[in-house]
Design a protein around this motif. Structure first.
Motif, PDB file in Angstrom:
ATOM      1  N   GLY A 187      92.647  84.446 120.040  1.00 17.17           N
ATOM      2  CA  GLY A 187      92.728  85.080 118.746  1.00 17.17           C
ATOM      3  C   GLY A 187      92.908  86.576 118.931  1.00 17.17           C
ATOM      4  N   VAL A 188      93.560  87.221 117.974  1.00 19.84           N
ATOM      5  CA  VAL A 188      93.896  88.643 118.098  1.00 19.84           C
ATOM      6  C   VAL A 188      93.332  89.429 116.924  1.00 19.84           C
ATOM      7  CG1 VAL A 188      95.755  90.336 118.280  1.00 19.84           C
ATOM      8  CG2 VAL A 188      96.021  88.070 119.323  1.00 19.84           C
ATOM      9  N   GLY A 189      92.624  90.506 117.239  1.00 13.59           N
ATOM     10  CA  GLY A 189      92.144  91.437 116.226  1.00 13.59           C
ATOM     11  C   GLY A 189      92.829  92.779 116.391  1.00 13.59           C
ATOM     12  N   LEU A 190      93.300  93.336 115.295  1.00 16.12           N
ATOM     13  CA  LEU A 190      93.943  94.653 115.297  1.00 16.12           C
ATOM     14  C   LEU A 190      93.128  95.562 114.376  1.00 16.12           C
ATOM     15  CD1 LEU A 190      97.682  93.548 114.995  1.00 16.12           C
ATOM     16  CD2 LEU A 190      96.407  94.102 117.077  1.00 16.12           C
ATOM     17  N   VAL A 261      90.179  87.314 121.893  1.00 14.08           N
ATOM     18  CA  VAL A 261      89.010  86.467 122.125  1.00 14.08           C
ATOM     19  C   VAL A 261      89.442  85.007 122.266  1.00 14.08           C
ATOM     20  CG1 VAL A 261      87.450  87.999 120.865  1.00 14.08           C
ATOM     21  CG2 VAL A 261      88.604  86.144 119.649  1.00 14.08           C
ATOM     22  N   THR A 262      88.597  84.226 122.944  1.00  8.34           N
ATOM     23  CA  THR A 262      88.917  82.816 123.162  1.00  8.34           C
ATOM     24  C   THR A 262      88.157  81.866 122.247  1.00  8.34           C
ATOM     25  OG1 THR A 262      87.262  82.756 124.924  1.00  8.34           O
ATOM     26  CG2 THR A 262      89.540  83.130 125.581  1.00  8.34           C
ATOM     27  N   ASP A 263      87.157  82.359 121.540  1.00  3.36           N
ATOM     28  CA  ASP A 263      86.430  81.456 120.647  1.00  3.36           C
ATOM     29  C   ASP A 263      85.844  82.228 119.468  1.00  3.36           C
ATOM     30  OD1 ASP A 263      83.754  82.463 121.369  1.00  3.36           O
ATOM     31  OD2 ASP A 263      84.038  81.376 123.236  1.00  3.36           O
ATOM     32  N   VAL A 264      85.378  81.470 118.484  1.00  2.77           N
ATOM     33  CA  VAL A 264      84.878  82.051 117.237  1.00  2.77           C
ATOM     34  C   VAL A 264      83.595  82.845 117.472  1.00  2.77           C
ATOM     35  CG1 VAL A 264      84.017  81.506 114.931  1.00  2.77           C
ATOM     36  CG2 VAL A 264      85.982  80.270 115.836  1.00  2.77           C
ATOM     37  N   ASP A 265      82.758  82.397 118.392  1.00  2.00           N
ATOM     38  CA  ASP A 265      81.519  83.128 118.662  1.00  2.00           C
ATOM     39  C   ASP A 265      81.815  84.550 119.141  1.00  2.00           C
ATOM     40  OD1 ASP A 265      79.942  81.018 117.921  1.00  2.00           O
ATOM     41  OD2 ASP A 265      79.630  80.275 119.962  1.00  2.00           O
ATOM     42  N   GLU A 266      82.807  84.690 120.007  1.00  2.00           N
ATOM     43  CA  GLU A 266      83.176  86.020 120.482  1.00  2.00           C
ATOM     44  C   GLU A 266      83.809  86.845 119.364  1.00  2.00           C
ATOM     45  OE1 GLU A 266      82.974  87.782 123.861  1.00  2.00           O
ATOM     46  OE2 GLU A 266      81.264  86.577 123.195  1.00  2.00           O
ATOM     47  N   MET A 267      84.524  86.194 118.489  1.00  2.00           N
ATOM     48  CA  MET A 267      85.081  86.886 117.326  1.00  2.00           C
ATOM     49  C   MET A 267      83.955  87.480 116.478  1.00  2.00           C
ATOM     50  SD  MET A 267      87.732  85.252 114.530  1.00  2.00           S
ATOM     51  CE  MET A 267      88.990  84.952 115.764  1.00  2.00           C
ATOM     52  N   ARG A 268      82.910  86.685 116.260  1.00  2.00           N
ATOM     53  CA  ARG A 268      81.771  87.171 115.471  1.00  2.00           C
ATOM     54  C   ARG A 268      81.035  88.298 116.195  1.00  2.00           C
ATOM     55  NH1 ARG A 268      80.104  80.984 114.183  1.00  2.00           N
ATOM     56  NH2 ARG A 268      81.425  80.654 112.355  1.00  2.00           N
ATOM     57  N   ARG A 269      80.912  88.158 117.513  1.00  3.91           N
ATOM     58  CA  ARG A 269      80.223  89.213 118.277  1.00  3.91           C
ATOM     59  C   ARG A 269      80.978  90.524 118.165  1.00  3.91           C
ATOM     60  NH1 ARG A 269      80.351  91.741 123.174  1.00  3.91           N
ATOM     61  NH2 ARG A 269      82.127  90.523 123.947  1.00  3.91           N
ATOM     62  N   ARG A 294      95.298  87.067 114.038  1.00  3.84           N
ATOM     63  CA  ARG A 294      95.527  85.638 114.261  1.00  3.84           C
ATOM     64  C   ARG A 294      94.246  84.977 114.758  1.00  3.84           C
ATOM     65  NH1 ARG A 294     100.747  87.513 115.728  1.00  3.84           N
ATOM     66  NH2 ARG A 294     102.433  86.401 114.651  1.00  3.84           N
ATOM     67  N   PRO A 295      93.943  83.797 114.218  1.00  4.64           N
ATOM     68  CA  PRO A 295      92.753  83.081 114.678  1.00  4.64           C
ATOM     69  C   PRO A 295      92.977  82.502 116.074  1.00  4.64           C
ATOM     70  CG  PRO A 295      93.994  81.732 113.138  1.00  4.64           C
ATOM     71  CD  PRO A 295      94.659  83.081 113.150  1.00  4.64           C
ATOM     72  N   VAL A 296      91.910  82.033 116.666  1.00 12.61           N
ATOM     73  CA  VAL A 296      92.001  81.402 117.983  1.00 12.61           C
ATOM     74  C   VAL A 296      92.766  80.087 117.872  1.00 12.61           C
ATOM     75  CG1 VAL A 296      90.667  80.340 119.844  1.00 12.61           C
ATOM     76  CG2 VAL A 296      89.842  82.442 118.748  1.00 12.61           C
ATOM     77  N   MET A 297      93.642  79.831 118.839  1.00 12.69           N
ATOM     78  CA  MET A 297      94.315  78.533 118.959  1.00 12.69           C
ATOM     79  C   MET A 297      93.596  77.756 120.052  1.00 12.69           C
ATOM     80  SD  MET A 297      98.264  77.680 119.972  1.00 12.69           S
ATOM     81  CE  MET A 297      98.616  76.194 120.939  1.00 12.69           C
ATOM     82  N   SER A 298      92.707  76.857 119.636  1.00  9.59           N
ATOM     83  CA  SER A 298      91.910  76.085 120.580  1.00  9.59           C
ATOM     84  C   SER A 298      92.634  74.804 120.992  1.00  9.59           C
ATOM     85  CB  SER A 298      90.556  75.719 119.960  1.00  9.59           C
ATOM     86  OG  SER A 298      89.826  76.882 119.625  1.00  9.59           O
ATOM     87  N   ARG A 299      92.317  74.347 122.192  1.00  7.03           N
ATOM     88  CA  ARG A 299      92.897  73.093 122.684  1.00  7.03           C
ATOM     89  C   ARG A 299      92.038  71.934 122.201  1.00  7.03           C
ATOM     90  NH1 ARG A 299      92.598  69.304 126.800  1.00  7.03           N
ATOM     91  NH2 ARG A 299      94.559  68.739 127.852  1.00  7.03           N
ATOM     92  N   GLY A 300      92.292  71.499 120.975  1.00  2.00           N
ATOM     93  CA  GLY A 300      91.544  70.391 120.417  1.00  2.00           C
ATOM     94  C   GLY A 300      92.075  69.051 120.898  1.00  2.00           C
ATOM     95  N   PRO A 301      91.423  67.960 120.509  1.00  2.00           N
ATOM     96  CA  PRO A 301      91.859  66.623 120.935  1.00  2.00           C
ATOM     97  C   PRO A 301      93.299  66.296 120.539  1.00  2.00           C
ATOM     98  CG  PRO A 301      89.662  66.530 119.964  1.00  2.00           C
ATOM     99  CD  PRO A 301      90.182  67.917 119.725  1.00  2.00           C
ATOM    100  N   GLY A 302      93.707  66.714 119.339  1.00  2.00           N
ATOM    101  CA  GLY A 302      95.068  66.443 118.897  1.00  2.00           C
ATOM    102  C   GLY A 302      96.097  67.150 119.753  1.00  2.00           C
ATOM    103  N   SER A 325      96.669  78.231 129.094  1.00  2.00           N
ATOM    104  CA  SER A 325      96.126  79.040 128.003  1.00  2.00           C
ATOM    105  C   SER A 325      96.572  80.474 128.229  1.00  2.00           C
ATOM    106  CB  SER A 325      94.597  78.961 128.000  1.00  2.00           C
ATOM    107  OG  SER A 325      94.047  79.875 127.070  1.00  2.00           O
ATOM    108  N   VAL A 326      96.974  81.169 127.161  1.00  2.00           N
ATOM    109  CA  VAL A 326      97.503  82.531 127.319  1.00  2.00           C
ATOM    110  C   VAL A 326      96.802  83.501 126.370  1.00  2.00           C
ATOM    111  CG1 VAL A 326      99.759  81.740 128.111  1.00  2.00           C
ATOM    112  CG2 VAL A 326      99.377  82.087 125.671  1.00  2.00           C
ATOM    113  N   GLY A 327      96.902  84.778 126.709  1.00  2.00           N
ATOM    114  CA  GLY A 327      96.264  85.817 125.909  1.00  2.00           C
ATOM    115  C   GLY A 327      97.057  86.228 124.692  1.00  2.00           C
ATOM    116  N   GLY A 328      98.374  85.997 124.722  1.00  2.00           N
ATOM    117  CA  GLY A 328      99.198  86.347 123.581  1.00  2.00           C
ATOM    118  C   GLY A 328      99.055  85.331 122.464  1.00  2.00           C
ATOM    119  N   ALA A 329      99.344  85.751 121.245  1.00  2.00           N
ATOM    120  CA  ALA A 329      99.235  84.868 120.083  1.00  2.00           C
ATOM    121  C   ALA A 329     100.613  84.553 119.528  1.00  2.00           C
ATOM    122  CB  ALA A 329      98.374  85.517 119.007  1.00  2.00           C
TER     123      ALA A 329
END
Length: 383
Positions: A187-190, A261-269, A294-302, A325-329
């Motif tokens: 996910g990307v924060g500006l 960031v790679t997950d929502v917890d880090e986004m909140r932190r 942009r939100p995190v793009m997680s590797r979910g089951p789908g 997995s990449v750092g760009g969004a």
């Protein structure tokens, strides 16, 4: 030879010719008239190879490029529905072709925007045409074409989110990462941080001046210290400006900050980190603007299941494909955040996104055209 690989190989010359034509049409994100011409070409290109869409709509993207949403019905008994995401804008300013024309050297084609991401559009169009020619089942396909991806998709985001809703899968034809498909993105924060101080004569009245630059320096250290690379969180203060003269205590400073960031917890932190920024001097002030682009793009089951299908198709065609997995969004982040299966990086094999050495492999174009065709047939219920 696998029939789809053979069919893609037969289109090698056409793939190169089409990509050359497309790259020679410059589409910088900040030139609305050039973007309009680019979108018109893409619309015509799709009509030529796939026939007129069943439905078509265009959303005004002013001051950036418009967003086109085009639907083709399932064919040859195909089932299901997929969305295909392609952006037609590039980072390269108008006139870049004058000193960097499209050229081919052996397996390499180079030109502004070839890798990111014009080759991807050409490949998926030929993939669909190849499958249609052979009477293979294809799902309903919705193309979403946007002209502001390189600047964060400010106008296209709501269109993308509405357009992908309810689709069985979302395929993103951004460039690959060293040939690997992308199943996760950060996910990307500006953010923009502004500090305010109190101006004064730096020599005659140093006690009463309050430096906004000094406050900003402390902010920068705090932000950089908040990075946690082990957790996948990077923080970069990319630009900083402030003050007016060397002999004036700075009354204002401004910094632009990129956070990944790679997950929502880090986004909140990181949200808490920005909220906790406080000035050292009582007369100073700190303001934070911006947010998560942009939100995190997680590797979910789908997404994992979708990659497994792509890997099987590649094996049937005689090659292997990896995931990463990449750092760009990308716009795929928006779809993944809605819980949809997303497979990204289906575009060019090559290197040099946003760089003067940007290039694509022609062999890679052929291979990935066949892969996309096979994947789309499988998603349409074919074997």
């Amino acid at each position: 030879m696998n029939r789809l690989v053979e069919a893609a190989e037969a289109r090698r010359r056409a793939l190169v010719d089409d990509l050359t034509t497309y790259v020679q049409l410059e589409t910088p994100s900040d030139d609305r008239s050039a973007l309009a011409a680019g979108l018109a070409w893409v619309r015509g290109y799709l009509d030529t190879h796939l026939g007129a869409p069943e439905t078509a709509s265009t959303v005004d993207g002013d001051p950036y490029g418009d967003v086109a949403v085009l639907d083709w019905a399932a064919v040859n008994g195909g089932t299901g529905a997929v969305a295909v995401l392609c952006h037609y804008d590039t980072v390269w300013p108008l006139g870049t072709l004058a000193d960097w024309p499209v050229s081919v050297d052996g397996d390499r084609l180079t030109g502004p925007g070839a890798f990111d991401m014009k080759a991807g559009l050409v490949q998926v169009v030929h993939a669909l045409a190849v499958a249609r020619e052979r009477g293979l089942p294809l799902p309903a396909v919705r193309f979403v074409l946007n002209g502001d991806e390189e600047i964060g998709s400010p106008a296209s985001r709501p269109v993308i989110e509405a357009s992908v809703a309810g689709r069985d899968a979302v395929l993103v034809f951004e460039a690959s990462a060293g040939g690997a498909l992308k199943t996760a993105r950060k996910g990307v924060g500006l953010f923009t941080v502004t500090t305010e101080g109190v101006e004064g004569h730096a020599g005659l009245d140093p006690e009463n001046g309050v430096s906004a630059v000094d406050e900003m320096a402390r902010v920068i250290v705090a932000l950089h210290d908040s990075a946690d690379l082990a957790a996948g969180t990077s923080v970069n203060v990319g630009t900083m400006s402030g003050g007016s003269r060397a002999n004036v205590t700075a009354g204002h400073a401004r910094a632009l900050v990129d956070v990944r960031v790679t997950d929502v917890d880090e986004m909140r932190r990181m949200d808490a980190t920005f909220a906790a920024l406080t000035p050292r001097r009582e007369a100073a002030g700190i303001k934070v603007d911006g947010g998560w682009n942009r939100p995190v793009m997680s590797r979910g089951p789908g997404t994992a299941a979708l990659f497994a299908v792509a890997r099987e198709v590649a094996a049937e065609q005689g090659f292997t494909v990896a995931e990463t997995s990449v750092g760009g969004a990308s716009d795929g982040n928006f779809a993944a955040a809605l819980g949809l299966p997303v497979l990204d990086g289906l575009g060019a094999v090559g290197d040099g996104a946003h760089a003067r050495h940007e290039w694509i492999s022609i062999d890679g174009m052929v291979e990935r055209t066949a892969l996309a065709a096979g994947l789309l047939v499988r998603l349409g219920g074919g074997a």
